[in-house]
Write a protein that holds these residues in place. Structure first.
Motif, PDB file in Angstrom:
ATOM      1  N   SER A 145       0.821  -1.592   0.306  1.00 51.40           N
ATOM      2  CA  SER A 145       0.213  -0.325   0.030  1.00 51.40           C
ATOM      3  C   SER A 145       0.491   1.591  -0.300  1.00 51.40           C
ATOM      4  O   SER A 145       0.562   2.200  -0.912  1.00 51.40           O
ATOM      5  N   CYS A 146       2.488   1.160   0.856  1.00 48.86           N
ATOM      6  CA  CYS A 146       2.922   2.374   0.606  1.00 48.86           C
ATOM      7  C   CYS A 146       3.502   2.638  -0.997  1.00 48.86           C
ATOM      8  O   CYS A 146       4.221   4.084  -0.437  1.00 48.86           O
ATOM      9  N   PHE A 147       3.385   1.672  -1.143  1.00 48.08           N
ATOM     10  CA  PHE A 147       3.836   2.561  -3.020  1.00 48.08           C
ATOM     11  C   PHE A 147       2.736   3.284  -3.794  1.00 48.08           C
ATOM     12  O   PHE A 147       3.398   3.280  -5.052  1.00 48.08           O
ATOM     13  N   LYS A 148       1.531   2.851  -3.105  1.00 45.76           N
ATOM     14  CA  LYS A 148       0.462   3.742  -4.063  1.00 45.76           C
ATOM     15  C   LYS A 148       0.236   5.165  -4.140  1.00 45.76           C
ATOM     16  O   LYS A 148       1.492   5.714  -2.719  1.00 45.76           O
ATOM     17  N   ARG A 216       5.108  16.451  -4.268  1.00 49.09           N
ATOM     18  CA  ARG A 216       5.546  16.748  -4.794  1.00 49.09           C
ATOM     19  C   ARG A 216       6.899  15.717  -3.781  1.00 49.09           C
ATOM     20  O   ARG A 216       7.595  15.072  -3.954  1.00 49.09           O
ATOM     21  N   LEU A 217       6.132  14.719  -3.451  1.00 50.43           N
ATOM     22  CA  LEU A 217       6.981  13.247  -2.233  1.00 50.43           C
ATOM     23  C   LEU A 217       6.682  12.119  -3.196  1.00 50.43           C
ATOM     24  O   LEU A 217       7.696  11.398  -3.502  1.00 50.43           O
ATOM     25  N   PHE A 218       5.833  12.025  -4.449  1.00 43.85           N
ATOM     26  CA  PHE A 218       6.180  11.416  -5.433  1.00 43.85           C
ATOM     27  C   PHE A 218       6.508  11.222  -6.460  1.00 43.85           C
ATOM     28  O   PHE A 218       7.409  10.425  -7.130  1.00 43.85           O
ATOM     29  N   CYS A 219       7.242  12.267  -7.337  1.00 39.55           N
ATOM     30  CA  CYS A 219       7.753  13.101  -7.820  1.00 39.55           C
ATOM     31  C   CYS A 219       9.428  12.903  -7.663  1.00 39.55           C
ATOM     32  O   CYS A 219      10.241  12.225  -8.445  1.00 39.55           O
ATOM     33  N   LEU A 223      10.453   9.418  -9.311  1.00 43.85           N
ATOM     34  CA  LEU A 223      11.290   9.512 -10.085  1.00 43.85           C
ATOM     35  C   LEU A 223      12.576  10.234 -10.556  1.00 43.85           C
ATOM     36  O   LEU A 223      13.047  10.484 -11.128  1.00 43.85           O
ATOM     37  N   LEU A 224      12.605  10.873  -9.480  1.00 42.38           N
ATOM     38  CA  LEU A 224      13.588  12.037  -9.126  1.00 42.38           C
ATOM     39  C   LEU A 224      15.394  11.790  -8.617  1.00 42.38           C
ATOM     40  O   LEU A 224      16.337  11.504  -8.954  1.00 42.38           O
ATOM     41  N   ASP A 225      14.995  11.293  -7.495  1.00 41.42           N
ATOM     42  CA  ASP A 225      16.204  11.755  -6.938  1.00 41.42           C
ATOM     43  C   ASP A 225      16.868  10.352  -6.633  1.00 41.42           C
ATOM     44  O   ASP A 225      18.261  10.340  -5.548  1.00 41.42           O
ATOM     45  N   HIS A 226      17.020   9.271  -7.199  1.00 35.61           N
ATOM     46  CA  HIS A 226      17.190   8.522  -6.824  1.00 35.61           C
ATOM     47  C   HIS A 226      19.037   7.994  -8.025  1.00 35.61           C
ATOM     48  O   HIS A 226      19.741   7.532  -7.946  1.00 35.61           O
ATOM     49  N   TRP A 227      18.732   8.576  -9.549  1.00 38.79           N
ATOM     50  CA  TRP A 227      19.748   8.955 -10.413  1.00 38.79           C
ATOM     51  C   TRP A 227      21.048   9.602 -10.313  1.00 38.79           C
ATOM     52  O   TRP A 227      20.926  10.653  -9.161  1.00 38.79           O
ATOM     53  N   THR A 228      22.065   8.704 -10.643  1.00 40.79           N
ATOM     54  CA  THR A 228      23.604   9.269  -9.768  1.00 40.79           C
ATOM     55  C   THR A 228      23.646   9.697 -11.208  1.00 40.79           C
ATOM     56  O   THR A 228      24.922  10.661 -10.903  1.00 40.79           O
ATOM     57  N   HIS A 229      23.406  10.279 -12.631  1.00 39.69           N
ATOM     58  CA  HIS A 229      24.229  11.434 -13.565  1.00 39.69           C
ATOM     59  C   HIS A 229      22.414  11.710 -14.143  1.00 39.69           C
ATOM     60  O   HIS A 229      21.515  11.618 -13.999  1.00 39.69           O
ATOM     61  N   ILE A 256       7.681  21.197  -6.274  1.00 36.40           N
ATOM     62  CA  ILE A 256       8.857  19.635  -6.708  1.00 36.40           C
ATOM     63  C   ILE A 256       9.812  20.160  -5.734  1.00 36.40           C
ATOM     64  O   ILE A 256      10.112  19.314  -5.238  1.00 36.40           O
ATOM     65  N   PHE A 257      10.183  21.604  -6.306  1.00 36.10           N
ATOM     66  CA  PHE A 257      11.038  22.214  -5.221  1.00 36.10           C
ATOM     67  C   PHE A 257      11.572  22.971  -4.591  1.00 36.10           C
ATOM     68  O   PHE A 257      12.533  23.187  -4.042  1.00 36.10           O
ATOM     69  N   GLY A 258      10.216  23.782  -4.074  1.00 35.98           N
ATOM     70  CA  GLY A 258      10.185  25.378  -3.337  1.00 35.98           C
ATOM     71  C   GLY A 258      10.415  25.198  -1.979  1.00 35.98           C
ATOM     72  O   GLY A 258      10.297  23.412  -1.432  1.00 35.98           O
TER      73      GLY A 258
END
Length: 413
Positions: A145-148, A216-219, A223-229, A256-258
């Motif tokens: 459920s916490c993945f939703k 904000r949390l989903f994006c 989607l955004l915070d785990h990429w190294t490149h 998302i970033f404010g």
């Protein structure tokens, strides 16, 4: 006299054995006359499926991932194991709110687990088309459920979306852009993300604070915070922003970033208007703008980024100046945006009043920050002096660019 035939030696055949015949002969001697060609399941074929699944219980996720590459049949049996209640219970850890261990060791352990799980699913579903891979993975993960999008009642204290993001990052690493487009579209359809974004950007800022927080949390976490490149981060941020008009792109970027409230994590819209802008409030937005500006893609031109910052200036006239100063951008960005704003005014008097108000705003903020510093009522971690330095330096560079522009215009006339 008839000679006796000596049968104590081995007859050598007239035809040489081929390599394949020699290997089969050798294996036949080892395994006996009842030898059958080894199947794609190997020696595990002799094991009942229940015993094979018991063996999997003693292997780590990384070991199971390696085993899945042995053959297609082995991989299919592992997929079947994952689909069982015992397999999913063991592999889909859900200790997302366990804060007992110090130094966030529990956080690191569960994130590493889902990184390994992402690699396992990547290898097990390797031969499936992207659409089928995503459907299967969703079918397995849907019970968490916490993945939703709205699955957790305490999202700020939950690692669910972060683990989901780590899983997806490992799964899609190395995929081409077309496949990643399909992943994003699949997630949008699954979560109704585009509809939720539309509701957020079309509402009055701050009127849908819980929805803004969820977006904000989903994006960020998925989607955004785990990429190294940086190129990967820019790709996913582009997928989020590009479908929308520029004004809505700015709203989404701010959501998302404010700056956020330290109490409940919700987006704070009035911070850059009612208070002097501090370094930490600007950092997220500045990093995102720099990411888009540096992206090696035709989807973002310098004019696009300037227009985006221009829209963000609605939330505070000094935002873009501080961004340029603290992130070492060219201050002519801000000058160009001021020129665009000035073109809106129809008379010289209106333009002069606007420029005077900008200068007065700078002066007021500088005096407020200076009074705060002189009062001495500051904590050890207070960065007021550093913020004042950035603000004064930004003002000086801004005026310098205006003078350059004025001089160049007058000389070319």
């Amino acid at each position: 006299m008839a000679s006796r035939i000596n049968t104590n030696f081995t007859l050598i055949p007239n035809q040489k054995l081929r390599r394949s015949n020699r290997q089969t002969s050798c294996c036949s001697k080892t395994l006996g006359s009842g030898f059958q060609p080894i199947s794609t399941f190997g020696n595990f074929k002799a094991l009942p499926l229940e015993i094979f699944q018991i063996i999997l219980k003693y292997l780590s996720v990384k070991d199971i991932s390696m085993l899945s590459m042995v053959s297609k049949t082995v991989s299919q049996h592992i997929i079947n194991y994952i689909s069982t209640s015992s397999g999913s219970k063991r592999l889909l850890l859900q200790d997302f709110h366990n804060l007992e261990l110090p130094d966030r060791r529990q956080d690191s352990a569960i994130l590493e687990h889902y990184r390994s799980l992402g690699l396992l699913f990547k290898r097990c579903t390797l031969l499936l088309p992207t659409k089928e891979r995503l459907k299967y993975i969703h079918k397995i993960l849907t019970e968490v459920s916490c993945f939703k999008f709205n699955g957790c009642a305490a999202p700020m204290q939950c690692l669910g979306l972060t683990c989901y993001g780590m899983f997806l990052q490992t799964l899609t690493a190395g995929w081409d852009e077309l496949e990643c487009h399909r992943v994003y579209n699949f997630l949008c359809e699954l979560t109704n993300l585009c509809r939720k974004m539309q509701m957020a950007v079309c509402s009055k800022p701050g009127s849908a604070r819980k929805l803004e927080l969820r977006i904000r949390l989903f994006c960020r976490n998925v989607l955004l915070d785990h990429w190294t490149h940086r190129s990967d981060s820019a790709f996913w941020l582009t997928r989020i922003l590009k479908p929308w008009p520029m004004v809505n792109q700015a709203r989404l970027l701010y959501i998302i970033f404010g700056p956020i409230s330290p109490q409940d994590g919700q987006v704070v819209w009035q911070k850059m208007i009612e208070e002097p802008t501090d370094e930490f409030s600007l950092k997220g937005l500045a990093d995102a703008i720099k990411l888009l500006y540096d992206a090696s893609t035709k989807e973002w031109t310098a004019d696009d980024v300037i227009s985006l910052v221009d829209e963000l200036s609605e939330f505070g006239i000094m935002f873009e100046k501080n961004v340029c100063e603290k992130e070492l951008y060219c201050m002519d960005w801000t000058v160009k945006m001021m020129q665009k704003v000035c073109k809106v005014f129809s008379t010289p008097v209106e333009r002069n009043n606007f420029l005077q108000n900008v200068a007065n705003a700078f002066a007021c903020v500088i005096m407020e920050m200076l009074q705060s510093i002189m009062s001495g009522d500051r904590d050890e971690d207070d960065r007021s002096f550093l913020n004042l330095f950035h603000l004064v330096h930004a003002q000086a560079n801004f005026h310098k660019e205006v003078l350059y522009l004025t001089m160049n215009t007058s000389l070319s006339a």
